[in-house]
Write an enzyme that holds these catalytic residues in place. Structure first.
Site, PDB file in Angstrom:
ATOM      1  N   LYS A 182      21.591 -17.424  -8.579  1.00 50.57           N
ATOM      2  CA  LYS A 182      20.589 -18.171  -7.813  1.00 50.57           C
ATOM      3  C   LYS A 182      19.439 -17.251  -7.433  1.00 50.57           C
ATOM      4  CE  LYS A 182      20.262 -19.219  -3.369  1.00 50.57           C
ATOM      5  NZ  LYS A 182      18.796 -19.103  -3.234  1.00 50.57           N
ATOM      6  N   GLU A 218      24.584  -5.792  -1.252  1.00 54.36           N
ATOM      7  CA  GLU A 218      23.469  -4.829  -1.193  1.00 54.36           C
ATOM      8  C   GLU A 218      22.493  -5.402  -0.179  1.00 54.36           C
ATOM      9  OE1 GLU A 218      23.352  -2.148  -3.166  1.00 54.36           O
ATOM     10  OE2 GLU A 218      24.325  -2.633  -5.067  1.00 54.36           O
ATOM     11  N   CYS A 234      14.192  -2.559  -0.415  1.00 54.50           N
ATOM     12  CA  CYS A 234      15.343  -2.358   0.477  1.00 54.50           C
ATOM     13  C   CYS A 234      15.583  -0.880   0.763  1.00 54.50           C
ATOM     14  CB  CYS A 234      16.582  -2.974  -0.149  1.00 54.50           C
ATOM     15  SG  CYS A 234      16.781  -2.433  -1.839  1.00 54.50           S
ATOM     16  N   GLU A 246      14.344  -3.196  10.289  1.00 58.45           N
ATOM     17  CA  GLU A 246      13.744  -3.239   8.951  1.00 58.45           C
ATOM     18  C   GLU A 246      12.526  -4.166   8.990  1.00 58.45           C
ATOM     19  OE1 GLU A 246      15.886  -5.413   5.885  1.00 58.45           O
ATOM     20  OE2 GLU A 246      15.382  -3.847   4.454  1.00 58.45           O
TER      21      GLU A 246
HETATM   22  P1  NAD Z   1      17.745 -13.222   2.428  1.00 61.40           P
HETATM   23  O1  NAD Z   1      19.045 -12.701   2.915  1.00 61.40           O
HETATM   24  O2  NAD Z   1      17.000 -14.144   3.302  1.00 61.40           O
HETATM   25  O3  NAD Z   1      17.936 -14.001   1.052  1.00 61.40           O
HETATM   26  C1  NAD Z   1      18.537 -13.386  -0.072  1.00 61.40           C
HETATM   27  C2  NAD Z   1      19.174 -14.463  -0.911  1.00 61.40           C
HETATM   28  O4  NAD Z   1      20.238 -15.044  -0.174  1.00 61.40           O
HETATM   29  C3  NAD Z   1      18.228 -15.601  -1.304  1.00 61.40           C
HETATM   30  O5  NAD Z   1      18.527 -16.013  -2.621  1.00 61.40           O
HETATM   31  C4  NAD Z   1      18.615 -16.695  -0.320  1.00 61.40           C
HETATM   32  O6  NAD Z   1      18.370 -17.980  -0.809  1.00 61.40           O
HETATM   33  C5  NAD Z   1      20.111 -16.449  -0.177  1.00 61.40           C
HETATM   34  N1  NAD Z   1      20.695 -16.975   1.069  1.00 61.40           N
HETATM   35  C6  NAD Z   1      20.089 -17.155   2.269  1.00 61.40           C
HETATM   36  N2  NAD Z   1      20.991 -17.663   3.157  1.00 61.40           N
HETATM   37  C7  NAD Z   1      22.169 -17.800   2.503  1.00 61.40           C
HETATM   38  C8  NAD Z   1      23.465 -18.249   2.876  1.00 61.40           C
HETATM   39  N3  NAD Z   1      23.731 -18.675   4.107  1.00 61.40           N
HETATM   40  N4  NAD Z   1      24.442 -18.233   1.951  1.00 61.40           N
HETATM   41  C9  NAD Z   1      24.199 -17.788   0.697  1.00 61.40           C
HETATM   42  N5  NAD Z   1      22.994 -17.365   0.280  1.00 61.40           N
HETATM   43  C10 NAD Z   1      21.983 -17.357   1.171  1.00 61.40           C
HETATM   44  O7  NAD Z   1      16.891 -11.956   2.029  1.00 61.40           O
HETATM   45  P2  NAD Z   1      15.417 -11.952   1.433  1.00 61.40           P
HETATM   46  O8  NAD Z   1      14.493 -12.237   2.555  1.00 61.40           O
HETATM   47  O9  NAD Z   1      15.350 -12.778   0.214  1.00 61.40           O
HETATM   48  O10 NAD Z   1      15.274 -10.425   0.969  1.00 61.40           O
HETATM   49  C11 NAD Z   1      14.947  -9.419   1.834  1.00 61.40           C
HETATM   50  C12 NAD Z   1      16.175  -8.653   2.252  1.00 61.40           C
HETATM   51  O11 NAD Z   1      16.898  -8.241   1.100  1.00 61.40           O
HETATM   52  C13 NAD Z   1      15.849  -7.381   2.990  1.00 61.40           C
HETATM   53  O12 NAD Z   1      16.688  -7.246   4.096  1.00 61.40           O
HETATM   54  C14 NAD Z   1      16.153  -6.281   1.983  1.00 61.40           C
HETATM   55  O13 NAD Z   1      16.479  -5.055   2.513  1.00 61.40           O
HETATM   56  C15 NAD Z   1      17.249  -6.882   1.195  1.00 61.40           C
HETATM   57  N6  NAD Z   1      17.314  -6.287  -0.150  1.00 61.40           N
HETATM   58  C16 NAD Z   1      18.325  -5.401  -0.402  1.00 61.40           C
HETATM   59  C17 NAD Z   1      18.409  -4.774  -1.635  1.00 61.40           C
HETATM   60  C18 NAD Z   1      19.517  -3.791  -1.920  1.00 61.40           C
HETATM   61  O14 NAD Z   1      19.771  -3.503  -3.087  1.00 61.40           O
HETATM   62  N7  NAD Z   1      20.191  -3.264  -0.916  1.00 61.40           N
HETATM   63  C19 NAD Z   1      17.473  -5.068  -2.626  1.00 61.40           C
HETATM   64  C20 NAD Z   1      16.458  -5.985  -2.349  1.00 61.40           C
HETATM   65  C21 NAD Z   1      16.395  -6.598  -1.088  1.00 61.40           C
END
Ligand code: NAD
Length: 506
Positions: free
Chosen positions: A199, A274, A308, A406
């Site tokens: 997704k 992650e 991230c 963050e």
């Molecule tokens: P997010 O957690 O809002 O969303 C990430 C994904 O999770 C999206 O596809 C979203 O639709 C899905 N999601 C949201 N709520 C959910 C739920 N209840 N159940 C299942 N899936 C759900 O994060 P974001 O805003 O898309 O991305 C930013 C964050 O991602 C930052 O905190 C960043 O640090 C982190 N990030 C981490 C890495 C890593 O490798 N550690 C890499 C990129 C981004």
């Protein structure tokens, strides 16, 4: 037929013709990609995709319902056994075919991601697509290099261990590297013999859906890779809690990671998380100043700060602070080329969404209110589009919100340390543990500090220099598990021990 959206017109079922900002036209799929076909969602609900550089609508794509997730998981389940049973080299051939198609379309992918995400086209092409291409190529070669072990226990007994695929993997990715995140997740999973339902983020579904066309062209068996667009709380939650999913691989925020872990407990799925970060750079006065400034800038503000592993807390040796700060601010001024993603020469594009833009601006306000000194930027750029200047805060204290949380935007905070112990203590003073960087010409000290840093990745005299062959992942509230390199294979296989009695009587 879908209705025309944005600048698109319907051209074929579940696809619209779009004109990219660089003038190139292409057919963008809008359906869910299940069993190698684009289909409508069961509810026909859609997500509107916005161009963050202009705030205009690009398109609308179907959003998966829990019933659609059931269908996608069933497709992946049906495809699992035949895919697992394929000769490993044949799976490698399929991955290689995908690699060639990604290479063919890399400029198109880069343009779609730049439009959808707001990053510069240059960055999407030279970083995201370069990496995505290599990740697929790397794991195409890994499919037939998954080795088991034999274990000596008794002269009349033989024990061997097999690395077997897990089954159906649900993969949930964020918006900051839309297609590259798909590559990190899909390539190792299918190389190991798993099938997937992936997704995209609701903010950036386009390139991920477009990949469905390449899956068709590569002749990947139906159901091996299924792609859904959808809301996190609906489609993502249905994936994480699905009783017929064997593994969830998630990249996103720590808050969502915690929900996923809870949801995945229902059938004790294997998990990789992650999540977020607030990574430090430690700068000693014996560093190469020019190189350190360049790396620390890239490490903090590259990709609009939406990384991230961004090393957004810089701590500088006390009596070197003024020298470093002067050089860092001068370099920030040089790099301050914020503007349209397709305009040549721009270094920084738009933040991904209005919500993200507002969140970053609120952190800047908070930094000012809590008494950090604003050395550079801190303002919106332009009157439309979600553009923010590179922003440098100095004279920070550990209790400030901008030091603890963050931000995920182009904001770096810079403070001081007195000695090595103070540097390490400040570096580790966070709930996160993704990455860290150390800048010093004293190589003994660098390695000693690397040993003491609570992080999954440590860079010495560089920052955010990720490579598909090197494991990536974190500790503490960044999560667990490693992607990339051979380590990813451990995340997508389990070990089966087979014990053979060759004649030892009971
Ligand atoms: P997010 O957690 O809002 O969303 C990430 C994904 O999770 C999206 O596809 C979203 O639709 C899905 N999601 C949201 N709520 C959910 C739920 N209840 N159940 C299942 N899936 C759900 O994060 P974001 O805003 O898309 O991305 C930013 C964050 O991602 C930052 O905190 C960043 O640090 C982190 N990030 C981490 C890495 C890593 O490798 N550690 C890499 C990129 C981004």
């Amino acid at each position: 037929m879908p209705s025309a959206n944005g600048n698109g017109t319907a051209v074929e079922p579940l696809s619209i013709k779009l004109a990219l900002p660089n003038g190139v036209t292409y057919n963008q799929p809008t359906g869910l990609f299940i069993n190698n076909e684009f289909v409508k969602s069961s509810t026909e609900e859609k997500i509107t995709v916005i161009d963050p550089a202009t705030e205009k609508e690009i398109a609308a794509v179907y959003a998966a319902s829990p019933a659609d997730i059931d269908t996608a998981v069933a497709a992946a389940r049906k495809a699992f056994k035949p895919w697992k049973k394929l000769p490993a080299a044949k799976r490698g051939d399929y991955l290689l075919k995908l690699t060639e198609l990604i290479d063919r379309d890399r400029e198109l992918f880069a343009a779609i991601d730049a439009w959808d995400n707001g990053k510069t086209y240059e960055e999407a092409l030279t970083i995201d697509m370069e990496e995505a291409y290599h990740v697929f190529k790397y794991y195409s070669g890994f499919a037939d290099k998954i080795f088991g072990k034999t274990i000596e226990t008794h002269p009349q007994k033989l024990t061997y261990c097999l690395q077997e695929p897990l089954g159906v993997c649900a993969q949930i990715i964020p918006w900051n590297y839309p297609f590259m995140m798909l590559a990190w997740k899909v390539a190792p999973a299918i190389a190991c013999g798993n099938t997937v339902v992936i997704k995209s983020s609701e903010l950036t579904p386009l390139s991920v859906l477009y990949f469905g066309k390449l899956i068709q062209q590569a002749g990947i068996p139906a159901g091996v890779i299924n792609i859904v667009s959808g809301l996190g709380g609906v489609a993502g939650a249905a994936m994480a809690g699905h009783m017929d999913v064997d593994k969830v691989a998630f990249t996103g925020s720590t808050a969502t990671g915690k929900k996923i872990m809870a949801a995945a407990s229902n059938n004790l799925k294997s998990i990789t998380l992650e999540c977020g970060g607030k990574s430090p750079s430690l700068v000693f006065k014996d560093c190469d100043l020019e190189q350190t400034v360049k790396w620390t800038y890239l490490g903090a503000i590259g990709n609009q700060g939406e990384v991230c592993s961004a090393t957004t807390r810089i701590y500088v040796e006390d009596d070197f602070y003024d020298t470093f700060m002067e050089a860092f601010v001068a370099y920030t001024k040089e790099m301050d080329k914020v503007g349209l993603p397709f305009e040549e020469g721009n270094v920084q594009g738009a933040q991904v969404s209005e919500g993200q833009f507002n969140k970053v601006m609120a952190y800047i306000e908070k930094g000012n209110a809590e008494g950090a000194k604003l050395y550079y930027g801190g303002e919106r750029r332009g009157t439309s589009g979600y553009f923010i200047s590179p922003t440098v805060f100095g004279d920070i204290t550990e209790d400030m919100t901008i030091v603890k949380e963050e931000i995920f935007g182009p904001v770096v905070v810079i403070g001081r340390f007195s000695d090595v112990d103070d540097a390490v203590e400040k570096a580790n003073n966070t709930v996160y543990g993704l990455a860290a960087a150390v800048f010093t010409e004293n190589i003994t000290r660098a390695h000693q500090i690397a040993a003491d840093l609570e992080a999954g990745v440590v860079w010495i005299n560089e920052s955010n220099d990720c490579h598909f062959g090197i494991p990536f992942g974190g500790v503490k509230q960044t999560g667990f598990g490693r992607e990339m390199g051979p380590y990813a294979m451990d995340m997508y296989t389990h070990t089966k021990a087979v014990q053979v009695n060759l004649g030892a009587n009971l």
